[in-house]
Design a protein around this motif. Sequence first.
Motif, PDB file in Angstrom:
ATOM      1  N   GLU A 230       0.634  -1.077  -0.312  1.00  0.00           N
ATOM      2  CA  GLU A 230      -0.129   0.242  -0.303  1.00  0.00           C
ATOM      3  C   GLU A 230       0.816   1.201  -0.129  1.00  0.00           C
ATOM      4  O   GLU A 230       1.691   1.255   0.740  1.00  0.00           O
ATOM      5  CB  GLU A 230      -0.746   0.384   1.679  1.00  0.00           C
ATOM      6  CG  GLU A 230      -2.055   0.666   1.431  1.00  0.00           C
ATOM      7  CD  GLU A 230      -3.232   0.912   2.104  1.00  0.00           C
ATOM      8  OE1 GLU A 230      -3.257  -0.345   3.304  1.00  0.00           O
ATOM      9  OE2 GLU A 230      -2.666   1.716   2.930  1.00  0.00           O
ATOM     10  N   SER A 232       3.334   4.863   0.564  1.00  0.00           N
ATOM     11  CA  SER A 232       2.992   5.181   1.771  1.00  0.00           C
ATOM     12  C   SER A 232       4.611   6.133   1.477  1.00  0.00           C
ATOM     13  O   SER A 232       5.321   5.422   0.855  1.00  0.00           O
ATOM     14  CB  SER A 232       3.022   5.097   2.696  1.00  0.00           C
ATOM     15  OG  SER A 232       3.372   5.332   3.961  1.00  0.00           O
ATOM     16  N   ASN A 233       4.605   7.170   1.431  1.00  0.00           N
ATOM     17  CA  ASN A 233       5.992   8.238   1.951  1.00  0.00           C
ATOM     18  C   ASN A 233       5.910   8.726   2.614  1.00  0.00           C
ATOM     19  O   ASN A 233       7.380   8.588   3.599  1.00  0.00           O
ATOM     20  CB  ASN A 233       4.796   9.147   1.212  1.00  0.00           C
ATOM     21  CG  ASN A 233       5.407  10.113  -0.652  1.00  0.00           C
ATOM     22  OD1 ASN A 233       6.102   8.935  -0.871  1.00  0.00           O
ATOM     23  ND2 ASN A 233       4.461  10.004  -1.336  1.00  0.00           N
ATOM     24  N   ASN A 234       5.975   7.629   3.835  1.00  0.00           N
ATOM     25  CA  ASN A 234       5.981   7.682   5.111  1.00  0.00           C
ATOM     26  C   ASN A 234       7.932   7.354   5.617  1.00  0.00           C
ATOM     27  O   ASN A 234       8.156   7.717   7.020  1.00  0.00           O
ATOM     28  CB  ASN A 234       5.245   7.090   6.541  1.00  0.00           C
ATOM     29  CG  ASN A 234       4.050   8.290   6.705  1.00  0.00           C
ATOM     30  OD1 ASN A 234       4.081   9.515   6.380  1.00  0.00           O
ATOM     31  ND2 ASN A 234       3.083   7.980   6.818  1.00  0.00           N
ATOM     32  N   GLN A 259      12.875   8.929   7.672  1.00  0.00           N
ATOM     33  CA  GLN A 259      10.854   8.693   7.564  1.00  0.00           C
ATOM     34  C   GLN A 259       9.860   9.621   9.057  1.00  0.00           C
ATOM     35  O   GLN A 259      10.230  10.159   9.728  1.00  0.00           O
ATOM     36  CB  GLN A 259      10.915   6.881   8.897  1.00  0.00           C
ATOM     37  CG  GLN A 259      11.479   7.079  10.206  1.00  0.00           C
ATOM     38  CD  GLN A 259      10.915   5.424  10.695  1.00  0.00           C
ATOM     39  OE1 GLN A 259      10.554   4.657  10.383  1.00  0.00           O
ATOM     40  NE2 GLN A 259      11.754   5.104  12.189  1.00  0.00           N
ATOM     41  N   SER A 263       3.875   8.057  12.541  1.00  0.00           N
ATOM     42  CA  SER A 263       2.561   7.269  11.566  1.00  0.00           C
ATOM     43  C   SER A 263       3.300   6.008  11.233  1.00  0.00           C
ATOM     44  O   SER A 263       2.115   5.548  10.881  1.00  0.00           O
ATOM     45  CB  SER A 263       2.839   8.781   9.755  1.00  0.00           C
ATOM     46  OG  SER A 263       2.510   9.935  10.612  1.00  0.00           O
ATOM     47  N   VAL A 264       4.058   5.780  10.644  1.00  0.00           N
ATOM     48  CA  VAL A 264       4.675   4.443  10.352  1.00  0.00           C
ATOM     49  C   VAL A 264       3.890   3.363  11.319  1.00  0.00           C
ATOM     50  O   VAL A 264       3.112   2.661  11.388  1.00  0.00           O
ATOM     51  CB  VAL A 264       5.892   3.608  10.394  1.00  0.00           C
ATOM     52  CG1 VAL A 264       6.100   3.233   9.645  1.00  0.00           C
ATOM     53  CG2 VAL A 264       6.539   4.850   9.289  1.00  0.00           C
ATOM     54  N   GLU A 267       0.319   3.066  11.494  1.00  0.00           N
ATOM     55  CA  GLU A 267      -0.380   2.455  10.405  1.00  0.00           C
ATOM     56  C   GLU A 267       0.370   1.056   9.920  1.00  0.00           C
ATOM     57  O   GLU A 267      -0.406   0.220   9.435  1.00  0.00           O
ATOM     58  CB  GLU A 267      -0.120   3.319   9.178  1.00  0.00           C
ATOM     59  CG  GLU A 267      -0.766   4.432   8.980  1.00  0.00           C
ATOM     60  CD  GLU A 267      -0.284   5.903   7.875  1.00  0.00           C
ATOM     61  OE1 GLU A 267      -0.805   6.905   8.287  1.00  0.00           O
ATOM     62  OE2 GLU A 267       0.474   5.741   7.331  1.00  0.00           O
ATOM     63  N   TYR A 361       4.623   1.066   1.589  1.00  0.00           N
ATOM     64  CA  TYR A 361       3.978   0.181   2.931  1.00  0.00           C
ATOM     65  C   TYR A 361       3.976  -1.316   2.218  1.00  0.00           C
ATOM     66  O   TYR A 361       3.698  -1.369   1.276  1.00  0.00           O
ATOM     67  CB  TYR A 361       3.171  -0.241   4.150  1.00  0.00           C
ATOM     68  CG  TYR A 361       3.389   1.242   4.681  1.00  0.00           C
ATOM     69  CD1 TYR A 361       3.946   1.832   5.509  1.00  0.00           C
ATOM     70  CD2 TYR A 361       2.140   1.750   4.953  1.00  0.00           C
ATOM     71  CE1 TYR A 361       4.191   2.530   6.589  1.00  0.00           C
ATOM     72  CE2 TYR A 361       1.580   3.210   6.000  1.00  0.00           C
ATOM     73  CZ  TYR A 361       3.044   3.561   6.215  1.00  0.00           C
ATOM     74  OH  TYR A 361       2.714   4.466   7.241  1.00  0.00           O
TER      75      TYR A 361
END
Length: 371
Positions: A230, A232-234, A259, A263-264, A267, A361
Amino acid sequence: MTARISSTGLWTPPNSISNDELVGSYNAYVEQFNTENAISIENGETEPLNPSSSAFIEKASGIKARYVLSKDPILDPKIMEPRIKERSNEEISVLAEMAVWAGRDALEKAGRAPEEVDAVIVACSNLQRAYPAIAIEVQKYLGTSGFAFDMNVACSSATFGIETARGLIAGGQAKSVLVCSPEICSGHLNFQDRDSHFIFGDVATAVLLESEDIAPPNSWEIISAKLVTEFSNNIRNNFGFLNRTAPDGVGKPDKLFVQNGRSVFKEVVPMVADMITKELAANDIPPESLKRMWLHQANINMNNFIAQKVLGKDADPTMAPVVLDEYANTSSAGSIIAFDKHNDDFKPGDIGLICSFGAGYSAGLILVRKS
Ligand code: CO8
């Protein structure tokens, strides 16, 4: 043809850095920075840097130490990067060499000769060069047969590699596949970033998969596997071959690991717990019949939350073994180190799961039963 896991291999670098050593070096850098920029800080033009702390690192992540290829330059406040000597094209590259050491360990444990292996996959977070594939170099130096290729799904590279190997065996391309995960995480870590300077370590792992007709009697049946991604830019690293086309950005912090850790955490925990719960249900395996979860080794609190959500109760360390205290986050290799070091007590029929998660992710799950 069904594939089984016949053995695993591990190569650990000789140098370990404790939290206190790393924090000492970081804080010396902070002191130097704040002294050199004292006037600009006083005028409000520059933000002062805050010190790091071993107590924070251990509480927030569970990490106590990490192994690295190059120790002294990382700890030198004037360098704060590993230094790994460039090798000629006639020498084995450092990433391939680590993979060969871990690969040999896996082959020895299974009692296999290199030429019995039909394919090598190097599955890891960062590849040393664009081409030729590191895996083909590993094939040459190990002396394996057939073919080889590289793949990268960040922290989930090893589990995605295992599932890819299973597909190659099922499709008849190979009877024996070696999945190597050499991780030089120190090479893409910003040791001047307080938020992440403590996170990663270096290591190499290997997993040997063989078709069921040749796998040893004590091998691991793969009950099922699940792969999820999925975007994600995190967790992101913008280093790449196009950097030279935009010279203004070369050497900027985004060309290393960056990072948004909080948030990582928030989520990824539900995403992974949900994936495990659904896959167990799909295979009619009640969570209480699981003997072990060899989870990705990024953060001990994350693993405790995931285990708690899956099991409905707190997991003890034998259920979700921890290696990140000693190794830190070794990206794709983490869950394989845990599997390698903590499976001796498994009896025929015992069920466990290998689970990775991270940048993308991406998350990968391999459900195994001891033969
Ligand atoms: N020392 C002291 N204090 C600190 C430090 C430090 N080193 N760092 C931050 N703090 C402070 C912050 O300033 C903040 O202070 P305040 O509350 O006053 O603002 C406070 O501590 C809390 O900060 P955070 O909210 O950031 O702290 P967390 O509790 O969230 O912990 C973690 C930070 C440990 C990073 C945590 O968020 C975490 O582990 N998250 C999950 C991360 C994760 O799993 N990432 C996976 C990445 S790995 C991956 O996918 C592979 C990528 C490819 C490999 C790359 C190799 C390099």
